[in-house]
Design a protein around this motif. Structure first.
Motif, PDB file in Angstrom:
ATOM      1  N   ASP A  57       0.832  -1.199   0.000  1.00 58.12           N
ATOM      2  CA  ASP A  57       0.000   0.000   0.000  1.00 58.12           C
ATOM      3  C   ASP A  57       0.869   1.252   0.000  1.00 58.12           C
ATOM      4  OD1 ASP A  57      -2.311  -1.542   0.009  1.00 58.12           O
ATOM      5  OD2 ASP A  57      -2.388  -1.616   2.210  1.00 58.12           O
ATOM      6  N   GLU A  58       0.237   2.395  -0.192  1.00 58.78           N
ATOM      7  CA  GLU A  58       0.988   3.644  -0.306  1.00 58.78           C
ATOM      8  C   GLU A  58       1.917   3.839   0.892  1.00 58.78           C
ATOM      9  OE1 GLU A  58      -0.529   7.522  -2.105  1.00 58.78           O
ATOM     10  OE2 GLU A  58      -0.563   7.952   0.050  1.00 58.78           O
ATOM     11  N   HIS A  59       3.181   4.124   0.584  1.00 59.43           N
ATOM     12  CA  HIS A  59       4.179   4.320   1.632  1.00 59.43           C
ATOM     13  C   HIS A  59       5.212   5.332   1.133  1.00 59.43           C
ATOM     14  CE1 HIS A  59       5.582   1.047  -0.984  1.00 59.43           C
ATOM     15  NE2 HIS A  59       6.812   1.443  -0.704  1.00 59.43           N
ATOM     16  N   THR A  76       2.402  -3.091 -11.094  1.00 57.57           N
ATOM     17  CA  THR A  76       1.706  -1.816 -11.230  1.00 57.57           C
ATOM     18  C   THR A  76       2.318  -0.822 -10.254  1.00 57.57           C
ATOM     19  OG1 THR A  76      -0.375  -2.851 -11.880  1.00 57.57           O
ATOM     20  CG2 THR A  76      -0.497  -0.615 -11.014  1.00 57.57           C
ATOM     21  N   HIS A  77       2.774   0.309 -10.785  1.00 56.19           N
ATOM     22  CA  HIS A  77       3.386   1.369  -9.981  1.00 56.19           C
ATOM     23  C   HIS A  77       2.511   2.615 -10.046  1.00 56.19           C
ATOM     24  CE1 HIS A  77       6.452   4.351  -8.669  1.00 56.19           C
ATOM     25  NE2 HIS A  77       5.898   5.096  -9.617  1.00 56.19           N
ATOM     26  N   ARG A  78       2.184   3.166  -8.886  1.00 55.96           N
ATOM     27  CA  ARG A  78       1.501   4.466  -8.797  1.00 55.96           C
ATOM     28  C   ARG A  78       2.233   5.311  -7.771  1.00 55.96           C
ATOM     29  NH1 ARG A  78      -2.983   0.974  -8.993  1.00 55.96           N
ATOM     30  NH2 ARG A  78      -3.261   1.048  -6.737  1.00 55.96           N
ATOM     31  N   ASP A  79       2.391   6.618  -8.047  1.00 49.68           N
ATOM     32  CA  ASP A  79       3.073   7.466  -7.063  1.00 49.68           C
ATOM     33  C   ASP A  79       2.358   8.800  -6.904  1.00 49.68           C
ATOM     34  OD1 ASP A  79       4.143   9.380  -8.979  1.00 49.68           O
ATOM     35  OD2 ASP A  79       5.660   7.900  -9.515  1.00 49.68           O
ATOM     36  N   SER A  80       2.838   9.571  -5.918  1.00 53.64           N
ATOM     37  CA  SER A  80       2.163  10.798  -5.518  1.00 53.64           C
ATOM     38  C   SER A  80       2.333  11.922  -6.525  1.00 53.64           C
ATOM     39  CB  SER A  80       2.672  11.250  -4.143  1.00 53.64           C
ATOM     40  OG  SER A  80       4.088  11.319  -4.111  1.00 53.64           O
ATOM     41  N   ARG A 102       5.600   9.375  -2.336  1.00 53.61           N
ATOM     42  CA  ARG A 102       4.834   8.225  -1.858  1.00 53.61           C
ATOM     43  C   ARG A 102       4.453   7.380  -3.065  1.00 53.61           C
ATOM     44  NH1 ARG A 102       3.246   8.957   3.383  1.00 53.61           N
ATOM     45  NH2 ARG A 102       1.669   7.317   3.197  1.00 53.61           N
ATOM     46  N   HIS A 103       4.444   6.055  -2.888  1.00 56.04           N
ATOM     47  CA  HIS A 103       4.056   5.216  -4.021  1.00 56.04           C
ATOM     48  C   HIS A 103       3.396   3.924  -3.562  1.00 56.04           C
ATOM     49  CE1 HIS A 103       7.835   2.441  -4.624  1.00 56.04           C
ATOM     50  NE2 HIS A 103       7.615   2.639  -3.351  1.00 56.04           N
ATOM     51  N   VAL A 104       2.747   3.285  -4.539  1.00 54.90           N
ATOM     52  CA  VAL A 104       2.066   2.010  -4.359  1.00 54.90           C
ATOM     53  C   VAL A 104       2.666   1.024  -5.343  1.00 54.90           C
ATOM     54  CG1 VAL A 104      -0.145   0.797  -4.585  1.00 54.90           C
ATOM     55  CG2 VAL A 104      -0.087   3.135  -3.660  1.00 54.90           C
ATOM     56  N   GLU A 105       2.896  -0.217  -4.907  1.00 55.38           N
ATOM     57  CA  GLU A 105       3.390  -1.271  -5.790  1.00 55.38           C
ATOM     58  C   GLU A 105       2.472  -2.480  -5.624  1.00 55.38           C
ATOM     59  OE1 GLU A 105       8.154  -0.897  -5.709  1.00 55.38           O
ATOM     60  OE2 GLU A 105       7.193  -0.976  -3.746  1.00 55.38           O
ATOM     61  N   ARG A 106       1.868  -2.920  -6.743  1.00 57.07           N
ATOM     62  CA  ARG A 106       0.886  -3.997  -6.642  1.00 57.07           C
ATOM     63  C   ARG A 106       1.032  -4.987  -7.799  1.00 57.07           C
ATOM     64  NH1 ARG A 106      -2.662  -3.886  -3.029  1.00 57.07           N
ATOM     65  NH2 ARG A 106      -3.815  -5.501  -4.109  1.00 57.07           N
ATOM     66  N   ASN A 107       0.511  -6.171  -7.546  1.00 57.03           N
ATOM     67  CA  ASN A 107       0.356  -7.163  -8.608  1.00 57.03           C
ATOM     68  C   ASN A 107      -1.118  -7.207  -8.963  1.00 57.03           C
ATOM     69  OD1 ASN A 107       0.332  -9.301 -10.360  1.00 57.03           O
ATOM     70  ND2 ASN A 107       0.922 -10.853  -8.864  1.00 57.03           N
ATOM     71  N   ASP A 108      -1.499  -6.449  -9.970  1.00 57.53           N
ATOM     72  CA  ASP A 108      -2.899  -6.402 -10.402  1.00 57.53           C
ATOM     73  C   ASP A 108      -3.195  -7.440 -11.481  1.00 57.53           C
ATOM     74  OD1 ASP A 108      -3.568  -4.347  -8.668  1.00 57.53           O
ATOM     75  OD2 ASP A 108      -3.044  -2.772 -10.103  1.00 57.53           O
ATOM     76  N   ALA A 109      -2.190  -8.234 -11.841  1.00 60.22           N
ATOM     77  CA  ALA A 109      -2.379  -9.263 -12.867  1.00 60.22           C
ATOM     78  C   ALA A 109      -2.871 -10.558 -12.217  1.00 60.22           C
ATOM     79  CB  ALA A 109      -1.080  -9.497 -13.618  1.00 60.22           C
ATOM     80  N   GLY A 110      -3.166 -11.536 -13.045  1.00 63.69           N
ATOM     81  CA  GLY A 110      -3.681 -12.800 -12.544  1.00 63.69           C
ATOM     82  C   GLY A 110      -2.622 -13.864 -12.365  1.00 63.69           C
TER      83      GLY A 110
END
Length: 217
Positions: A57-59, A76-80, A102-110
């Motif tokens: 989560d965002e950190h 998946t990368h999202r940042d502030s 701040r950013h978020v790093e996720r595995n949004d794939a299957g």
């Protein structure tokens, strides 16, 4: 000097219940080791495994150059700053945290996601955050991180193929996949060698292999 650190020696981390498995090469979080805080500019080299739907989560980060190499899957990368990207195998992603981001790093794939993330200390702290992604970097094409006085070399070797390890004050060789012979040592997946002082070194692939080689001032 060649200091070999095996994959099994990495500090375990992450959150199994949340689908996150982390392995840390350096002192990290609750695993404090005053004798293993950094090597050259490198302050972290983490192997991360995220199950589908899992993520961080965002950190916040600051005063850190963060370089990410995806081994398999899609990050998946999202940042502030409002940026959102998908990072795939073969891409090099760099987030310069500078004075703070701040950013978020996720595995949004299957499918499962595996990536190696390196943190480097900048020569000069502060400044404005910056982001860069190089899609499908070619084999042996160096990627410079001048803010940290560092250079990344990605090598994909066929069985028996050799590659020179660049000379430099500090060199860090991380095996992504396969096996390589470095001097008298054979390194497998997740193993790393920290090199100081030695010159004219070669890595020889035992079978097909992929390496991340860091050269640092």
């Amino acid at each position: 000097m060649t200091d070999v650190r095996r994959a099994a020696e990495r500090y375990p981390g992450g959150d199994a219940a949340a689908g996150i498995a982390s392995r840390h090469a350096f002192s990290f979080g609750p695993h404090y080791d005053p004798g293993n805080l950094r090597f050259g500019a490198m302050i972290a080299c983490n192997e991360e495994r995220l199950a589908p739907g899992a993520g961080f989560d965002e950190h916040p980060h600051s005063h850190t150059e963060i370089v990410t190499w995806v081994v398999e899957g899609e990050l998946t990368h999202r940042d502030s700053t409002g940026r959102e990207t998908r990072v795939r195998a073969g891409d090099v992603q760099r987030l310069s945290a500078a004075g703070g981001v701040r950013h978020v790093e996720r595995n949004d794939a299957g499918t499962p996601l595996v990536f190696v993330q390196t943190w480097l200390a900048p020569r000069v702290p502060g400044g404005d955050p910056a982001y860069e992604i190089v899609r499908g970097i070619a084999d042996a094409t160096p990627y410079a991180v001048p803010e940290a006085g560092a250079m990344l070399h990605v090598r994909r070797l066929a069985a028996g193929e050799r590659t020179a390890v660049p000379d430099g004050a500090f060199r860090y060789v991380h095996v992504v996949r396969g096996e390589v012979r470095l001097g008298e040592e054979v390194l497998g997946p997740g193993d790393a060698a920290r090199l100081t002082g030695a010159a004219d070194l070669e890595a020889v692939a035992v079978g097909a292999a992929e390496l991340l080689v860091w050269e640092m001032a």
